[in-house]
Design a protein around this motif. Structure first.
Motif, short mmCIF file in Angstrom:
data_model
loop_
_atom_site.label_atom_id
_atom_site.label_comp_id
_atom_site.label_asym_id
_atom_site.label_seq_id
_atom_site.Cartn_x
_atom_site.Cartn_y
_atom_site.Cartn_z
N TYR A 1 0.82 -1.21 0.00
CA TYR A 1 0.00 0.00 0.00
C TYR A 1 0.85 1.26 0.00
O TYR A 1 0.33 2.35 0.24
CB TYR A 1 -0.91 0.00 1.22
CG TYR A 1 -1.82 -1.20 1.29
CD1 TYR A 1 -2.78 -1.43 0.31
CD2 TYR A 1 -1.71 -2.12 2.34
CE1 TYR A 1 -3.60 -2.54 0.37
CE2 TYR A 1 -2.53 -3.23 2.40
CZ TYR A 1 -3.47 -3.43 1.42
OH TYR A 1 -4.29 -4.53 1.47
N MET B 1 -3.75 2.76 -0.80
CA MET B 1 -4.82 1.76 -0.85
C MET B 1 -6.05 2.44 -1.43
O MET B 1 -6.55 3.42 -0.88
CB MET B 1 -5.13 1.25 0.56
CG MET B 1 -6.27 0.26 0.61
SD MET B 1 -6.67 -0.15 2.33
CE MET B 1 -7.96 -1.37 2.07
N ASN C 1 -11.47 0.34 3.25
CA ASN C 1 -10.51 1.42 3.46
C ASN C 1 -10.81 2.13 4.77
O ASN C 1 -11.95 2.53 5.02
CB ASN C 1 -10.60 2.40 2.29
CG ASN C 1 -9.51 3.44 2.31
OD1 ASN C 1 -9.39 4.19 3.26
ND2 ASN C 1 -8.72 3.50 1.25
#
Length: 229
Positions: A146, A150, A156
């Motif tokens: 990431y 991300m 998330n």
């Protein structure tokens, strides 16, 4: 395993730029208190089916009713359109005309991680990208994937929306953002970021624009009238 669940499984916090999530103990509310909720709240926090990613319904029976979105009296000096955050009370107010405000429950900085002062929303993002800082990647090499960010989505940590707080041209690294952990609303859980239930952050996002002034109070001072709780 989704990134948020992986962190929990490892017993590690979730870092959101300047924000760290620490899962609090679940709260319990009496049947009488749950029964006092007006039906409109179940509609307000129902599943949203018009977003790019799923926004599930919120189990509001597990959230203190004070922290559900509601219009309140407001007597503070701030101009309409200003966001005022009271970390002690875990409330965010969007000041409106006529001595009123829309109040949202929030999760705020853990003890020792709070901050206060004035800031401005200079950027807004729908389903924002989350990028772990390099220091976190050094501690958790598995997050290297990431390093470039991300993408936004249902796992998330920033949730469905983010509003980025600046002081002048300097990014404070603090955000007003959504959360995939609605049970953390009304708690001290982050390293300074202000988190809202996804349905609430979507509502707030629609109401404010870039350039909005944000005031984060340092003490217990409010501005709300008799409805302050």
């Amino acid at each position: 395993m989704p990134v948020s669940r992986r962190f929990v499984a490892l017993g590690l916090p979730v870092l959101l730029g300047g924000c760290v999530s620490a899962r609090p103990a679940p709260m319990a509310y009496t049947a009488a208190r749950r029964a006092s909720l007006e039906p409109q709240y179940y509609d307000m926090y129902a599943e949203l089916d018009d977003e790019p990613f799923p926004v599930p319904a919120v189990d509001i029976d597990g959230i203190d009713p004070r922290y559900l979105r509601q219009p309140v009296a407001y007597t503070g000096p701030e101009r309409p359109g200003t966001i005022v955050i009271n970390p002690n009370q875990k409330f965010l107010y969007l000041v409106q005309d006529g001595g009123r405000a829309m109040r949202y429950g929030v999760g705020v900085g853990r003890e020792g991680f709070g901050w206060h002062g004035n800031a401005t929303i200079k950027r807004k993002a729908e389903w924002p990208t989350w990028t772990p800082p390099s220091t976190m990647i050094m501690r958790q090499p598995e997050l290297e994937e990431y390093a470039s960010g991300m993408p936004g989505g249902p796992d998330n940590p920033l949730g469905a929306r983010a509003m980025y707080l600046y002081q002048g041209d300097r990014d404070t690294l603090y955000r007003i953002h959504g959360t995939i952990e609605p049970q953390t609303i009304g708690t001290r859980v982050s390293s300074g970021c202000i988190r809202l239930i996804n349905q609430d952050v979507i509502d707030l996002y629609r109401r404010v624009s870039t350039g909005t002034r944000v005031v984060v109070l340092s003490g217990g001072g409010g501005g709300e009238g008799d409805e302050f709780s």
